[in-house]
Design a protein around this motif. Structure first.
Motif, PDB file in Angstrom:
ATOM      1  N   GLU A 192      20.667  -3.298  26.415  1.00  0.00           N
ATOM      2  CA  GLU A 192      19.886  -2.996  25.221  1.00  0.00           C
ATOM      3  C   GLU A 192      19.188  -1.648  25.347  1.00  0.00           C
ATOM      4  O   GLU A 192      19.158  -0.850  24.400  1.00  0.00           O
ATOM      5  CB  GLU A 192      18.837  -4.092  24.972  1.00  0.00           C
ATOM      6  N   GLY A 193      18.637  -1.373  26.523  1.00  0.00           N
ATOM      7  CA  GLY A 193      17.970  -0.094  26.758  1.00  0.00           C
ATOM      8  C   GLY A 193      18.937   1.066  26.695  1.00  0.00           C
ATOM      9  O   GLY A 193      18.647   2.116  26.120  1.00  0.00           O
ATOM     10  N   CYS A 194      20.111   0.860  27.291  1.00  0.00           N
ATOM     11  CA  CYS A 194      21.151   1.894  27.269  1.00  0.00           C
ATOM     12  C   CYS A 194      21.597   2.181  25.839  1.00  0.00           C
ATOM     13  O   CYS A 194      21.734   3.348  25.437  1.00  0.00           O
ATOM     14  CB  CYS A 194      22.341   1.432  28.109  1.00  0.00           C
ATOM     15  N   ALA A 195      21.798   1.130  25.048  1.00  0.00           N
ATOM     16  CA  ALA A 195      22.232   1.296  23.659  1.00  0.00           C
ATOM     17  C   ALA A 195      21.177   2.025  22.833  1.00  0.00           C
ATOM     18  O   ALA A 195      21.499   2.863  21.984  1.00  0.00           O
ATOM     19  CB  ALA A 195      22.532  -0.069  23.040  1.00  0.00           C
ATOM     20  N   SER A 196      19.903   1.718  23.104  1.00  0.00           N
ATOM     21  CA  SER A 196      18.812   2.377  22.369  1.00  0.00           C
ATOM     22  C   SER A 196      18.772   3.867  22.648  1.00  0.00           C
ATOM     23  O   SER A 196      18.480   4.678  21.770  1.00  0.00           O
ATOM     24  CB  SER A 196      17.472   1.744  22.743  1.00  0.00           C
ATOM     25  N   ILE A 197      19.077   4.246  23.883  1.00  0.00           N
ATOM     26  CA  ILE A 197      19.043   5.666  24.267  1.00  0.00           C
ATOM     27  C   ILE A 197      20.287   6.406  23.776  1.00  0.00           C
ATOM     28  O   ILE A 197      20.202   7.475  23.177  1.00  0.00           O
ATOM     29  CB  ILE A 197      18.909   5.800  25.799  1.00  0.00           C
ATOM     30  N   LEU A 198      21.461   5.821  24.018  1.00  0.00           N
ATOM     31  CA  LEU A 198      22.713   6.528  23.694  1.00  0.00           C
ATOM     32  C   LEU A 198      23.065   6.511  22.212  1.00  0.00           C
ATOM     33  O   LEU A 198      23.542   7.501  21.671  1.00  0.00           O
ATOM     34  CB  LEU A 198      23.869   5.934  24.498  1.00  0.00           C
ATOM     35  N   TRP A 199      22.863   5.349  21.580  1.00  0.00           N
ATOM     36  CA  TRP A 199      23.267   5.221  20.174  1.00  0.00           C
ATOM     37  C   TRP A 199      22.087   5.015  19.218  1.00  0.00           C
ATOM     38  O   TRP A 199      22.300   4.852  18.029  1.00  0.00           O
ATOM     39  CB  TRP A 199      24.244   4.050  20.035  1.00  0.00           C
ATOM     40  N   LYS A 200      20.873   4.999  19.760  1.00  0.00           N
ATOM     41  CA  LYS A 200      19.673   4.749  18.949  1.00  0.00           C
ATOM     42  C   LYS A 200      19.770   3.412  18.217  1.00  0.00           C
ATOM     43  O   LYS A 200      19.221   3.233  17.129  1.00  0.00           O
ATOM     44  CB  LYS A 200      19.447   5.865  17.909  1.00  0.00           C
ATOM     45  N   ASP A 201      20.488   2.466  18.840  1.00  0.00           N
ATOM     46  CA  ASP A 201      20.712   1.169  18.201  1.00  0.00           C
ATOM     47  C   ASP A 201      20.898   0.103  19.281  1.00  0.00           C
ATOM     48  O   ASP A 201      21.946   0.050  19.936  1.00  0.00           O
ATOM     49  CB  ASP A 201      21.960   1.241  17.306  1.00  0.00           C
ATOM     50  N   ALA A 202      19.874  -0.733  19.473  1.00  0.00           N
ATOM     51  CA  ALA A 202      19.927  -1.767  20.511  1.00  0.00           C
ATOM     52  C   ALA A 202      21.021  -2.790  20.251  1.00  0.00           C
ATOM     53  O   ALA A 202      21.441  -3.507  21.159  1.00  0.00           O
ATOM     54  CB  ALA A 202      18.571  -2.462  20.619  1.00  0.00           C
ATOM     55  N   GLU A 203      21.496  -2.881  18.996  1.00  0.00           N
ATOM     56  CA  GLU A 203      22.544  -3.839  18.652  1.00  0.00           C
ATOM     57  C   GLU A 203      23.909  -3.467  19.240  1.00  0.00           C
ATOM     58  O   GLU A 203      24.837  -4.249  19.188  1.00  0.00           O
ATOM     59  CB  GLU A 203      22.646  -3.969  17.132  1.00  0.00           C
ATOM     60  N   LYS A 204      24.011  -2.270  19.770  1.00  0.00           N
ATOM     61  CA  LYS A 204      25.277  -1.853  20.398  1.00  0.00           C
ATOM     62  C   LYS A 204      25.294  -2.221  21.888  1.00  0.00           C
ATOM     63  O   LYS A 204      25.941  -1.576  22.698  1.00  0.00           O
ATOM     64  CB  LYS A 204      25.484  -0.348  20.217  1.00  0.00           C
ATOM     65  N   MET A 205      24.550  -3.284  22.230  1.00  0.00           N
ATOM     66  CA  MET A 205      24.448  -3.678  23.635  1.00  0.00           C
ATOM     67  C   MET A 205      25.787  -4.116  24.222  1.00  0.00           C
ATOM     68  O   MET A 205      26.022  -3.976  25.418  1.00  0.00           O
ATOM     69  CB  MET A 205      23.404  -4.784  23.826  1.00  0.00           C
ATOM     70  N   ARG A 206      26.710  -4.614  23.383  1.00  0.00           N
ATOM     71  CA  ARG A 206      28.023  -5.017  23.900  1.00  0.00           C
ATOM     72  C   ARG A 206      28.800  -3.813  24.419  1.00  0.00           C
ATOM     73  O   ARG A 206      29.407  -3.860  25.484  1.00  0.00           O
ATOM     74  CB  ARG A 206      28.812  -5.738  22.802  1.00  0.00           C
ATOM     75  N   GLU A 207      28.779  -2.724  23.623  1.00  0.00           N
ATOM     76  CA  GLU A 207      29.447  -1.498  24.052  1.00  0.00           C
ATOM     77  C   GLU A 207      28.794  -0.922  25.302  1.00  0.00           C
ATOM     78  O   GLU A 207      29.460  -0.449  26.215  1.00  0.00           O
ATOM     79  CB  GLU A 207      29.415  -0.448  22.933  1.00  0.00           C
ATOM     80  N   ALA A 208      27.451  -1.013  25.348  1.00  0.00           N
ATOM     81  CA  ALA A 208      26.718  -0.505  26.508  1.00  0.00           C
ATOM     82  C   ALA A 208      27.046  -1.304  27.767  1.00  0.00           C
ATOM     83  O   ALA A 208      27.248  -0.741  28.843  1.00  0.00           O
ATOM     84  CB  ALA A 208      25.219  -0.544  26.229  1.00  0.00           C
ATOM     85  N   ALA A 209      27.124  -2.623  27.625  1.00  0.00           N
ATOM     86  CA  ALA A 209      27.445  -3.482  28.772  1.00  0.00           C
ATOM     87  C   ALA A 209      28.818  -3.128  29.342  1.00  0.00           C
ATOM     88  O   ALA A 209      29.015  -3.106  30.558  1.00  0.00           O
ATOM     89  CB  ALA A 209      27.409  -4.950  28.358  1.00  0.00           C
ATOM     90  N   GLN A 210      29.749  -2.819  28.458  1.00  0.00           N
ATOM     91  CA  GLN A 210      31.090  -2.434  28.891  1.00  0.00           C
ATOM     92  C   GLN A 210      31.062  -1.104  29.637  1.00  0.00           C
ATOM     93  O   GLN A 210      31.698  -0.939  30.687  1.00  0.00           O
ATOM     94  CB  GLN A 210      32.010  -2.312  27.660  1.00  0.00           C
ATOM     95  N   ALA A 211      30.291  -0.156  29.108  1.00  0.00           N
ATOM     96  CA  ALA A 211      30.245   1.192  29.695  1.00  0.00           C
ATOM     97  C   ALA A 211      29.495   1.233  31.018  1.00  0.00           C
ATOM     98  O   ALA A 211      29.795   2.066  31.879  1.00  0.00           O
ATOM     99  CB  ALA A 211      29.593   2.159  28.703  1.00  0.00           C
TER     100      ALA A 211
END
Length: 318
Positions: free
Chosen positions: A227-246
């Motif tokens: 969630e933290g990674c998604a908030s920083i990279l995409w400005k959207d915590a909902e992209k946590m699935r993509e972040a978890a993969q990366a």
């Protein structure tokens, strides 16, 4: 039993089987066992299918499952003669960090771990496993004690990260984490770390800069939460699935990268379905690692540990 989002179809089947058996208990004239057994078989097949190839986000959910065994459960089952030691001798005690003297198969050791708690009251008491500076300084004190008396150190990692509050920053959170990591690299005794659930950020690294790092099959270990990674990279915590993969945070990815040394298989459905079996399997792996490290001198242990982390930068996925 708490079911995760992706386990809802399984919850429906197991719920129906329980309802049937409850009906059978209320009315002796109703034979429901055959139907319940068929549902059990169906649930077993679905459970195997769900856990056969979990994606990184689902593994993150399993790692955070409230029913997974916690640090206190590992200490209670694996060790004997647990003598807790409290305080950092500077500010106070941190209930997010447990630690003390123990025996593992009659071998004296020091155990240090992060405890999240298992209900609302205990979670608040343990601050959800998020340590403050005094927690890391307590860990440093225990590692120094272990070094002085030549006792192996076992760390149990389960935290979303260090506590990010104002008070913790005022008391030197980053400095405490850095010094704890440094102490891990300095001690001349075997140091084995087990990621039992969630290994998050510097809060985990400060306990896991070890000679050998073990991960449970469905645990995670990463520099930041999805969630933290998604908030920083995409400005959207909902992209946590993509972040978890990366993030490459699963035990399987980290083994390929050379970050960890061993993966402990979990019972089908995760450690929460059979905590005793999961803890026993982790304990066997700890004993194996300690036996191997016990052949090394203090100088060799320090060199081995430092080289391990230097080599991580040379490793890449095929």
């Amino acid at each position: 039993m708490t079911y995760l989002d992706f386990e809802k179809p399984l919850a429906d089947i197991e719920g129906k089987a329980e309802e049937l058996r409850a009906l059978g208990k209320r009315d002796d004239g109703v034979d429901v066992e055959k139907e319940a057994a068929a549902l059990d078989k169906k649930a077993g097949a679905l459970l195997k299918e769900l856990y056969e190839d979990l994606d990184p986000w689902r593994k993150t959910q399993v790692a955070r499952h409230p029913g997974r065994p916690h640090c206190s459960d590992y200490i209670a089952q694996l060790f004997t003669e647990y003598t807790p030691l409290a305080g950092d001798r500077a500010f106070g005690d941190d209930y997010a960090v447990m630690g003390g003297l123990v025996r593992l198969n009659d071998q004296p050791c020091i155990v240090i771990g992060q405890e999240k708690g298992n209900d609302t009251k205990s979670r608040l008491h343990h601050n959800f496993g998020m340590a403050r500076p005094e927690g890391y300084r307590k860990a440093i004190r225990l590692m120094e004690l272990a070094n002085r008396f030549e006792l192996p150190v076992i760390t149990l990692v389960d935290t979303s990260g260090a506590y990010p509050g104002k008070g913790a920053e005022e008391r030197g959170q980053s400095e405490a984490i850095a010094r704890c990591t440094q102490k891990c690299l300095e001690i001349g005794v075997p140091l084995v770390s087990v990621i039992i659930g969630e290994g998050g950020s510097g809060g985990a690294v400060a306990f896991a800069t070890a000679n050998r790092i073990i991960m449970l099959e469905h645990s995670i270990y990463s520099v930041i939460s999805p969630e933290g990674c998604a908030s920083i990279l995409w400005k959207d915590a909902e992209k946590m699935r993509e972040a978890a993969q990366a993030l490459r945070l699963t035990a399987q990815d980290l083994k390929k990268l050379g970050v960890i040394d061993s993966i402990v298989p979990e019972p089908l459905g995760g450690a929460q379905r059979d905590p005793r079996a999961a803890i026993e399997a982790a304990g066997n792996e700890i004993l194996k690692m300690l036996k191997d490290l016990g052949q090394k001198s203090a100088k060799e242990l320090v060199s081995d540990r430092r080289q391990k982390f230097i080599d991580m930068g040379k490793t890449s996925l095929a």
